[in-house]
Design a protein around this motif. Structure first.
Motif, PDB file in Angstrom:
ATOM      1  N   ASP A  77       0.815  -1.215   0.000  1.00  0.00           N
ATOM      2  CA  ASP A  77       0.000   0.000   0.000  1.00  0.00           C
ATOM      3  C   ASP A  77       0.851   1.269   0.000  1.00  0.00           C
ATOM      4  O   ASP A  77       0.322   2.380   0.081  1.00  0.00           O
ATOM      5  N   HIS A  80       0.023   3.718  -2.993  1.00  0.00           N
ATOM      6  CA  HIS A  80      -1.287   4.337  -2.805  1.00  0.00           C
ATOM      7  C   HIS A  80      -1.200   5.451  -1.753  1.00  0.00           C
ATOM      8  O   HIS A  80      -1.718   6.551  -1.948  1.00  0.00           O
ATOM      9  N   THR A  81      -0.524   5.156  -0.642  1.00  0.00           N
ATOM     10  CA  THR A  81      -0.342   6.155   0.408  1.00  0.00           C
ATOM     11  C   THR A  81       0.492   7.317  -0.101  1.00  0.00           C
ATOM     12  O   THR A  81       0.207   8.485   0.202  1.00  0.00           O
ATOM     13  N   SER A  96      -9.938   4.491   1.179  1.00  0.00           N
ATOM     14  CA  SER A  96     -10.570   3.396   0.431  1.00  0.00           C
ATOM     15  C   SER A  96      -9.704   2.146   0.413  1.00  0.00           C
ATOM     16  O   SER A  96     -10.169   1.064   0.068  1.00  0.00           O
ATOM     17  N   SER A  97      -8.445   2.285   0.816  1.00  0.00           N
ATOM     18  CA  SER A  97      -7.561   1.127   0.859  1.00  0.00           C
ATOM     19  C   SER A  97      -8.060   0.128   1.904  1.00  0.00           C
ATOM     20  O   SER A  97      -8.476   0.511   3.005  1.00  0.00           O
ATOM     21  N   ARG A  99      -6.576  -1.580   3.984  1.00  0.00           N
ATOM     22  CA  ARG A  99      -5.881  -1.578   5.289  1.00  0.00           C
ATOM     23  C   ARG A  99      -6.610  -0.764   6.343  1.00  0.00           C
ATOM     24  O   ARG A  99      -6.501  -1.038   7.541  1.00  0.00           O
ATOM     25  N   TRP A 100      -7.372   0.245   5.917  1.00  0.00           N
ATOM     26  CA  TRP A 100      -8.091   1.073   6.880  1.00  0.00           C
ATOM     27  C   TRP A 100      -9.337   0.383   7.430  1.00  0.00           C
ATOM     28  O   TRP A 100      -9.989   0.899   8.343  1.00  0.00           O
ATOM     29  N   THR A 107      -4.878   1.873  12.558  1.00  0.00           N
ATOM     30  CA  THR A 107      -5.747   2.617  11.627  1.00  0.00           C
ATOM     31  C   THR A 107      -6.639   3.578  12.409  1.00  0.00           C
ATOM     32  O   THR A 107      -7.791   3.798  12.045  1.00  0.00           O
TER      33      THR A 107
END
Length: 253
Positions: A77, A80-81, A96-97, A99-100, A107
Motif C-alpha cells: 500500500d 497508494h499512500t 478506500s484502501s 488496510r483502513w 488505523t
C-alpha cells in the motif's frame, strides 16, 4: 526547506505535552550525528504516541535532514499512500484502501492525523503480505530494501516488533524486527514508549477503549521526553508521552 503543518487535534496534543526537553532532534542527533535508524516502539491505539512521533519527524524535516518514515502497514500500500502524501488523491481515496478496514490502533484517528501531518514526506509501509512465515523477518527485509542509506529512517511500530533483543524469560518464534535489522545495518536505536496510564483502543478480544496501567518507573522525570540507557536490554532508551487517551478507528461501521 519543507515544513509540516500539524492539523487541529495533533497541534493540541503536541502543545499539551511539556517541552522541557526541547528537541527530539537534538537528543537523537547526539547519538546518531550523521545518519541512522530510530525505531519508536508504540502501544497501538493512543492519541499521544502518533503525536509525539509526528512532532519528532517535523523537527528533522524542518532542520533539512534527509528523512524517510516507516509505518506499520502493508508494503503493497506504499504507492497508494504516497499518492495521498503527494496530493494526487484525496483523503477519501486514501481511506478506500483495505488496510483502513482493520479496526485496530494502526488505523486510528490519530494515525490518520499523522498521515495528514506527513504530507510531502517520504512514507513507506513495510509489513509483508498476510500469511508470511516470519513476519519480523519479512518486515526487516522490506525495510532494508526501502531505507535511506544516507539520512534518517524514523520507524513507528508495535513495541514487541521494536525490540533489539528478547527480554528475560521471553520466548518468540522469531527475532524481533528491531533485532533483525540491527544485525544487518549500522546505527540503529530503538525506543520504547513510556506513559503514566490512561486508555488505548485495542482489540483484546473486543475492540474498545481499554484502560492501561502506566509503565513509567517510580520517580521518573516526566519532563525528560527521551532518555537512553537503563537495564532493559530490549531497547536503547525510551520516549515519554505522559497520560494516554484512546484513539478509535478512523473508519467505524
Amino acid at each position: 526547506m519543507k515544513k509540516l503543518h500539524l492539523p487541529g487535534l495533533l497541534v493540541a496534543l503536541v502543545c499539551a505535552v511539556p517541552s522541557v526537553q526541547a528537541s527530539c532532534h537534538a537528543a537523537l542527533k547526539e547519538r546518531l550525528p550523521q545518519s541512522g535508524t530510530v525505531i519508536f516502539g508504540e502501544m497501538h491505539g493512543t492519541n499521544e504516541i502518533p503525536a509525539f512521533f509526528s512532532a519528532c519527524v517535523r523537527e528533522f524535516v524542518e532542520r533539512g535532514e534527509p528523512v524517510k518514515v516507516f509505518l506499520e502497514f502493508d508494503a503493497s500500500d506504499t504507492e497508494h499512500t504516497g499518492q495521498y502524501l503527494r496530493g494526487e488523491i484525496d483523503e477519501a481515496a486514501l481511506l478506500s484502501s483495505p488496510r483502513w478496514r482493520r479496526l485496530d490502533g494502526r488505523t486510528s484517528q490519530a494515525m490518520l492525523e499523522l498521515h495528514r501531518a506527513l504530507k510531502g514526506v517520504q512514507v513507506a509501509g513495510f509489513v509483508p503480505l498476510y500469511g508470511a512465515a516470519d513476519i519480523n523477518a519479512g518486515m526487516g527485509e522490506s525495510f532494508l530494501r526501502q531505507r535511506l542509506e544516507t539520512g534518517y529512517n524514523l520507524v513507528l511500530v508495535g513495541g514487541v516488533h521494536a525490540q533489539l533483543a528478547a527480554g528475560k524469560g521471553d520466548i518468540y518464534a522469531s527475532v524481533p524486527f528491531g533485532q533483525y535489522i540491527q544485525a544487518r545495518s549500522k546505527n540503529v536505536l530503538s525506543l520504547h514508549a513510556r506513559y503514566t496510564g490512561g486508555k488505548a483502543w485495542a482489540c483484546a478480544p473486543y475492540c474498545d477503549a481499554n484502560p492501561l496501567d502506566g509503565n513509567e518507573p517510580t520517580g521518573a522525570t516526566l519532563a525528560r521526553r527521551i532518555g537512553f540507557g537503563g537495564k532493559d536490554r530490549r531497547f536503547s532508551g525510551y520516549f515519554s508521552v505522559g497520560a494516554i487517551s484512546a484513539s478509535p478507528p478512523a473508519l467505524q461501521d
